[in-house]
Structures are given as C-alpha cells and as structure tokens.
Design an enzyme around this catalytic site. Structure first.
Site, PDB file in Angstrom:
ATOM      1  CG  ASN A 387      -2.193   0.834   0.971  1.00  0.00           C
ATOM      2  OD1 ASN A 387      -2.109   1.946   0.454  1.00  0.00           O
ATOM      3  ND2 ASN A 387      -3.348   0.330   1.335  1.00  0.00           N
ATOM      4  CG  ASP A 388       1.392   3.146   3.657  1.00  0.00           C
ATOM      5  OD1 ASP A 388       0.461   3.914   3.391  1.00  0.00           O
ATOM      6  OD2 ASP A 388       1.398   2.396   4.649  1.00  0.00           O
ATOM      7  CB  VAL A 389       6.044   0.478  -0.365  1.00  0.00           C
ATOM      8  CG1 VAL A 389       6.430   0.402   1.106  1.00  0.00           C
ATOM      9  CG2 VAL A 389       5.268  -0.763  -0.794  1.00  0.00           C
TER      10      VAL A 389
END
Length: 461
Positions: A387-389
């Site tokens: 997700n964030d990466v």
C-alpha cells in the site's frame, strides 16, 4: 588454564558472529550466516558454563530446559505472518534478561556492600536500556498483533512528557553513580525506564514499525554491552556492540529509505495525517474492479511482469502462490521480477524472508533502486498487499503524511493490477491514490485465493 580456554572460546565466538553478520548482508548467504551465528552462540554458552564462578548448575539447567522448550516452537511453528511480532517479543525477552541480571547484580552488590562508581554506571545503563526495551518491545508486539491500535496513540504534551521521563531517568542514573547504595533511586530509575518504553513506542504509527523493530534491536544490543561491562564478560561486550551498532545503522538506513528524519520516526506520530489530506489524494476518483479471468489474460500475454509484495501477502500466507503464478507466466515466455521496498512488511527484510521461504530465486528479488528503472517497460505490475510503498501521493501530494518517501514507481507501468481485500486504507491510515488511477484495476478478495484463481486462468489461457 580454565580462564584462558574460556577467553579463547570467546574469541572464536566473536569471530563467528562477525562472519555471520557479513554473511547476513546477502540473501544467498543469509541462511549460512544464521547457522554460523548459532554455532558462535553455542561456543559462547558452552565456554561460559565452564566459568569458575558457577557454584551450582541446577538453576542453569532449568533455565536451559525452559528456554529450549519455549524457543523451539517460536522458531518452528510461528507462521511468517507473525514473524514481526515474534521478533518484537524476542527483543522484549532478551532485554528482560539483561534487566533481571542488572537487578540481581545490584542486589548482590548491596549485600556485599561493594558497588563502585564505575560498576554502578554500567549497571545503571544496563537496567535503564533494558527496561525501556522491554516495554517498548511489548508495545510494538501489541501493535503488530492487533492488541493495540496500529495508528499513532498521542496525547497532549506527548514529546514534553517523554523528554521529562528521559531527563528524570538520567538524573537518577547520575545520582546512583554518586550514591550507589540508594535503593529508592534505583527503583525510581527502573520505573521511569519502563514508562519511557511505553511513551516512546505508543505514539509511533504502524508504517514505522520496521524502523522501530530495528531500533529496539539496537537498544537490546546496547543493554547487552552494559551487561558485559557490569559482569566483566568480553563476549557480551563484543556481541552487544555488534548488535547495537548494526541495529542503529539499519534504523538510520530505513529512515532514509522513507525520506524521513530519524528523529521524526520517534516523535512524528506518522499516520496521524492532517485533516483533509486523504480527500485531497483521491478526490473524484473511483476504483475499477476486475475479475480473475480478465486479469489473468493480461498477465498471460505480458512480456514483463513485476510482482510487488507487501504485508497483505504475508497476512494471506500467499507467498507460495505468488511464486507459482510467476513460474506459470515464465513458462509462457514472460519475464517476472519481484520488487522489494526496504520498509515493505512489518520488519526489516520481511519480504525477502517471505519469498525466499517460498523458493523464489534470489536473482528475482530486485531492490527498489534497480526495479524502478524497469517499471516504464513493464506490461503488468501486480501489487499483492502493498500500500504505502506504491502510493504516488508520496511524489505528488505535499499534504500527504508520506510526501517525499521513496516509493516503487508502480504507476509508471503500462497496466497495474492490485490484489486487495477491500477499499480501506493501508496500515498507516493513508489512502492510496494509485488505486484510483485509470490504468489500475482492483481484484478484490483474499490474496491467496486470488492468486490461485489467477494461476488457474493463466494456465488455461
């Protein structure tokens, strides 16, 4: 003669630990590194058991038996999904051992009336660092296990309270060096140290857990160094220094990989995004669902496929299915690589360990700096639980809490397929703008079952 043999064994153990640390720096030699480290520990423990200061082996034997009974299931039966929290618990137990040794040594010194200023300084550092690592590791375990909120838990004047606890504990340590026999001062420092661990880790968000786990490893190592000085044990000093410095270097490197100052990891409450930031990233967008058959057709006829694993892959225990899907695509003539972000997952190297366990060749695991050059030429990027990466808001949205964080440039691929359970935000609480882009298709459902379905469809295509 016995003491000489012990020191020679310690020297051999130190050499083995250094060799192990070097081997752990490469995926293809990491397994051998762990075996060398285990041999070094065996040598160190065996040598210590020959020490003339041991008057009874009864309690030692009981401790070895209990440790073996607890360690075997922790090493053999804990699933990869729980590995980050197992590591956090290991840090807590190691730090607890150092703390108890410090308390026991202090009590023994009180009884003998012999506590020098230098000895007290070493004992004080041992207990201070050990105690804060115990509670800090337990807080990390709670967040990773879901017993505590993954988001940052903040409170008014949080940083001032934490700083005050640090100053008070340091003042107690200085006072103890001056007056080593003051039991109330020692007890106060112990309680303050336990409180510091809670105050430091509780406000840290889930996205920073890999850095926190690494930092706690460093604290545990420094506590071991202090234990070595307190007990006049050379191997504890050497091993603790290796552990402490390597953990600190890794923490700094991971902070750099997230483009965040190291102090911001500790005091920034990452994940508590500004009001309105989430809406700014996804305003007016809709996720485009896709079924397994259509997604499989894209991958079956793709020349270049990049799989981007994240914590969701570990939660679904789908690493074997990811490898099998990659094998099927390559049998059809496609090229498959796995993109590894430094902070993907919940501990340092989480994705490397996960995929290596599934038998993915090491040359298929490509670091962020190298794989980012390939996304523009990639036909399909398959995001599995990350997700964030992969969030392009890190590059485009100054209001986003992750703005400036280096990411995998999945958005540059010609087509993106995301395997996700639902439409919720990631572990850090930050919405992902990638999921709303036109080239992105969402395959909702359990990642393991989705990968199985994709494999069936690719094979039939």
């Amino acid at each position: 003669m016995n003491e000489t043999a012990i020191q020679i064994a310690y020297l051999l153990a130190a050499f083995l630990f250094i060799a192990a640390l070097r081997a752990l720096g490469r995926p293809d030699t990491a397994r051998r590194g762990m075996q060398v480290a285990a041999l070094g520990m065996l040598v160190a423990v065996a040598a210590t058991l020959l020490h003339a200061g041991i008057v009874s082996y009864g309690w030692i034997g009981a401790g070895l038996a209990i440790g073996a009974l607890a360690g075997y299931p922790l090493g053999m039966w804990v699933p990869m999904t729980a590995m980050p929290q197992r590591i956090a618990m290991s840090h807590a137990l190691g730090a607890l051992a150092a703390t108890l040794v410090g308390i026991g040594t202090y009590r023994h010194g009180l009884g003998a009336g012999e506590l020098g200023h230098g000895h007290m300084l070493a004992l004080g550092f041992e207990v201070l660092l050990g105690a804060l690592t115990v509670t800090g590791s337990l807080m990390a375990f709670g967040k990773l296990q879901g017993l505590l909120p993954g988001r940052p838990v903040t409170f008014p004047l949080q940083n001032m309270v934490t700083a005050a606890l640090f100053i008070a504990a340091a003042a107690c340590l200085v006072a103890l060096v001056i007056a080593p026999l003051s039991v109330p001062l020692f007890a106060t420092m112990l309680v303050l140290s336990l409180a510091i661990g809670v105050a430091v880790v509780l406000p840290i968000g889930g996205a920073d857990m890999p850095v926190v786990v690494s930092l706690l490893n460093s604290y545990a190592g420094l506590a071991a160094v202090a234990t070595g000085f307190a007990l006049d044990n050379n191997i504890l000093i050497v091993v603790g220094a290796l552990d402490g410095t390597s953990g600190f270097i890794l923490s700094v490197a991971m902070s750099k990989a997230m483009n965040r100052p190291f102090r911001n990891v500790l005091f920034g409450a990452f994940g508590a995004q500004p009001e309105g930031a989430q809406a700014a990233s996804t305003e007016g967008g809709e996720m485009s669902p896709i079924n397994a058959e259509d997604a499989a057709l894209r991958m079956a006829y793709a020349e270049r496929v990049v799989v981007v694993p994240g914590y969701g892959l570990a939660v679904a225990q789908a690493q074997h299915q990811a490898r099998e899907l990659g094998d099927m695509i390559e049998k059809r003539g496609g090229d498959v690589r796995f993109a590894i972000h430094p902070v993907a997952g919940r501990m340092p190297g989480h994705m490397n360990v996960l995929l290596a366990e599934a038998g993915v060749p090491y040359d298929k695991l490509v670091d962020m700096e190298d794989i980012n050059e390939r996304f523009a030429e990639t036909d399909v990027a398959l995001v599995v639980g990350a997700n964030d990466v992969v969030n392009p808001a890190a590059n485009s949205d100054p209001q986003s809490p992750i703005y400036g964080m280096p990411i995998l440039k999945v958005a540059e691929a010609r087509s993106v397929i995301v395997l996700k359970r639902g439409q919720g935000a990631g572990f850090s609480g930050v919405e992902n703008a990638l999921f709303y882009e036109e080239k992105t298709s969402m395959l909702f459902g359990d990642a393991k079952q989705s990968l199985i379905d994709l494999g069936v469809q690719v094979k039939a295509a």
